[in-house]
Each structure stands twice: as C-alpha cells, then as structure tokens.
Design a protein around this motif. Structure first.
Motif, PDB file in Angstrom:
ATOM      1  N   ALA A 114     -71.723   7.797  33.174  1.00 28.58           N
ATOM      2  CA  ALA A 114     -72.253   7.367  34.704  1.00 28.58           C
ATOM      3  C   ALA A 114     -70.923   7.585  35.403  1.00 28.58           C
ATOM      4  N   ALA A 115     -69.908   7.725  35.096  1.00 31.18           N
ATOM      5  CA  ALA A 115     -68.739   8.083  36.052  1.00 31.18           C
ATOM      6  C   ALA A 115     -68.817   9.723  35.843  1.00 31.18           C
ATOM      7  N   LEU A 116     -68.923  10.292  35.257  1.00 28.35           N
ATOM      8  CA  LEU A 116     -69.310  11.803  35.449  1.00 28.35           C
ATOM      9  C   LEU A 116     -70.627  12.165  36.201  1.00 28.35           C
ATOM     10  N   ALA A 117     -71.700  11.580  36.105  1.00 30.09           N
ATOM     11  CA  ALA A 117     -72.999  11.642  37.086  1.00 30.09           C
ATOM     12  C   ALA A 117     -72.154  11.438  38.459  1.00 30.09           C
ATOM     13  N   SER A 118     -71.813  10.532  38.721  1.00 32.34           N
ATOM     14  CA  SER A 118     -71.299   9.826  40.197  1.00 32.34           C
ATOM     15  C   SER A 118     -70.752  10.895  41.284  1.00 32.34           C
ATOM     16  N   ARG A 119     -70.684  11.787  40.276  1.00 30.19           N
ATOM     17  CA  ARG A 119     -70.045  12.432  40.563  1.00 30.19           C
ATOM     18  C   ARG A 119     -71.171  13.679  41.510  1.00 30.19           C
ATOM     19  N   ASP A 120     -72.305  14.128  40.691  1.00 34.31           N
ATOM     20  CA  ASP A 120     -72.979  15.247  41.243  1.00 34.31           C
ATOM     21  C   ASP A 120     -74.567  14.773  41.104  1.00 34.31           C
ATOM     22  N   ASP A 121     -75.100  13.472  40.699  1.00 34.54           N
ATOM     23  CA  ASP A 121     -76.169  13.380  40.491  1.00 34.54           C
ATOM     24  C   ASP A 121     -76.121  11.333  40.719  1.00 34.54           C
ATOM     25  N   SER A 162     -71.832   9.038  45.225  1.00 34.24           N
ATOM     26  CA  SER A 162     -72.261   7.565  44.946  1.00 34.24           C
ATOM     27  C   SER A 162     -71.497   6.470  45.975  1.00 34.24           C
ATOM     28  N   PRO A 163     -72.271   6.216  47.090  1.00 31.53           N
ATOM     29  CA  PRO A 163     -71.540   5.095  47.661  1.00 31.53           C
ATOM     30  C   PRO A 163     -72.011   4.252  47.567  1.00 31.53           C
ATOM     31  N   VAL A 164     -71.159   3.061  48.290  1.00 32.12           N
ATOM     32  CA  VAL A 164     -71.198   1.224  47.439  1.00 32.12           C
ATOM     33  C   VAL A 164     -73.264   0.405  47.770  1.00 32.12           C
TER      34      VAL A 164
END
Length: 279
Positions: A114-121, A162-164
């Motif tokens: 999820a951390a990795l995906a947050s950066r582009d998806d 990926s904003p709050v």
C-alpha cells in the motif's frame, strides 16, 4: 456536478492567503506517550520502532521514504503515524497492535504494498486497506486513519497523490458542491476523484503542496450540523482565532507548534472513525 469540475472554494482561497501555510504544516510536531508504546509493543513481541517522545511531520516523511522497502519498515511507519495522530491518548491502540501482531507477516506485506501504491495509484492503495466489498483490512483502522499512513508514505512529495481524507474534509467537500460524497464510508473511486481534485485545486490556488490544500479543507470545515464558525483567521474579542486553529485535526491539536489547544477530549478516537459495524 462532476466533483472534478468544482471550483476552489472562496474560503479556502482566503485561508491559503492568510499565512505561510507550508511553513506551519512542516513545523508540526506532537508529544506522544513513548513509555506506553514501548511497553505495549513489547507485550506483543513487536519491535519498538517509535521515533521518540515527540514526532513531527518531517520525521514521518523520513519513515515514509523507506516504508516500501520491507514489511517491517511499513509497520514502523504505521505505529509512528498512529502515535502522531493520537498524541498522548492511546484509545484502541492496543487493539490495533494486537490485530497487526496476530497476522504480522501478511499485514506487513500489505502495508508495504500500500505504501508503494500510494505514490502512483491512490485507488489501489486505498482498496488494499478498505476493499469496496467488506470492512477495513486492519481492525480499528478506518479511512480517517489509514489515509494518514498513505499520505506519509509519500515521503513529503509536494504532489503526492494520496491525501488525508477525514470526516471534516468530507464536510468541506460537500459544502463546495460534491453533494454525492457520503459522510464517512468512501470508496476507492471516491478517493481517486478526491486526489485529482486536490491536485487541481493546488494548481489553481497557486500553492506548492497538495497537503496544504488538505490542511485548508480541515480549516474551513463546517460543524456536523452545517454551520460555520466564522471566516478563517478571524478573531472575536476574548476568543481564539476561528478557522484552522479552532477546527484542526487531532494531529495538529496535539502539536505544540500549531498554537492550538491540547487534544480535544470530546473527540472519539479519530483513527477508528469512518468504519462500518463489521470493522
């Protein structure tokens, strides 16, 4: 109206212009109950990865930069984010630790992904932690909590997608014209649309960071009954300034650098909010 066509709210524009919002945001730091975390992580045989007795956004950006490197790094980011969000309160903290400890290998890998995906998806990252069918992946960790994890996994990238997303932000969005946005249980598609809207508003408002726009959405949020507290930054005699200072999220209210009151006792655990009954 298509939410992606919404104009930047006037009160958000006013709030952004009323101070050095980037400097304020980057200076946030929070006192946490370090001893509680040390004892509780040890109880569940989890490594003590807490940054210290005070945690700041810059610290979390550093942890976020390596959260995609291993499951343990991702779990370390999670605990520091939870501590940052709760300050010296630890409501449901033990239950969250127990939930991760019980399935540490799987959830650690999921958090890393999820951390990795947050950066582009952002949609994929969101769906990993809350699938559209079913409850939250981690017990006691709803969107109002795990989107903070996804946000910090961006390592401080000003355009991190990926904003709050919390209830206060949702109220600001509905008042701005996104009438179909629900109160708290959002889908991955909602999150993607929100991400794109924040990024466009950043450009149109002429600011450098997406998270500054999000901080402004917290600032201008109406009360749950729809009423407002006055123009952002306005001051009434004998009262604290209205706007962001009066209505900031728990991470800011726990901060000694934001100039606001201690963690509000009236607010229930913010990380658990926006969960369904199965969570």
């Amino acid at each position: 109206m298509n939410p992606l066509q919404l104009a930047v709210p006037d009160d958000l524009t006013d709030w952004l212009a009323a101070g050095d919002r980037t400097a304020e945001l980057l200076a946030d730091s929070v006192l946490v109950d370090q001893q509680w975390w040390t004892d509780t992580l040890a109880e569940f045989e989890m490594p003590n990865t807490l940054h210290g007795s005070r945690i700041g956004r810059q610290d979390l950006f550093g942890l976020g930069a390596v959260a995609g490197e291993s499951p343990e790094d991702a779990i370390a980011l999670l605990w520091n984010v939870v501590a940052f969000c709760l300050g010296r309160q630890n409501s449901d903290g033990k239950k969250r630790i127990a939930a991760v400890a019980a399935d540490r290998k799987r959830l650690g890998k999921l958090l890393q992904e999820a951390a990795l995906a947050s950066r582009d998806d952002p949609g994929a990252a969101y769906a990993m932690l809350r699938p559209d069918k079913g409850g939250n992946t981690i017990d006691r960790l709803g969107p109002g909590g795990f989107t903070w994890f996804l946000y910090f996994a961006g390592a401080g990238d000003p355009k991190h997608p990926s904003p709050v997303l919390e209830a206060k932000v949702g109220r600001s969005l509905r008042r701005a014209g996104w009438k179909g946005l629900r109160d708290g249980v959002w889908t991955a598609a909602d999150y993607v649309a929100y991400s794109r809207l924040v990024d466009r508003w950043r450009t149109e408002a002429g600011v450098d960071r997406n998270d500054v726009v999000v901080r402004g959405l917290f600032a201008i949020s109406p009360r749950p009954d729809g009423t407002t507290r006055g123009r952002p930054g306005s001051v009434r005699p004998g009262r604290r300034p209205t706007g962001y200072v009066a209505r900031c999220p728990p991470t800011i209210c726990a901060s000694s650098t934001a100039g606001c009151a201690p963690f509000p006792r009236w607010r229930r655990d913010p990380l658990r909010r926006n969960q369904n009954s199965a969570s």
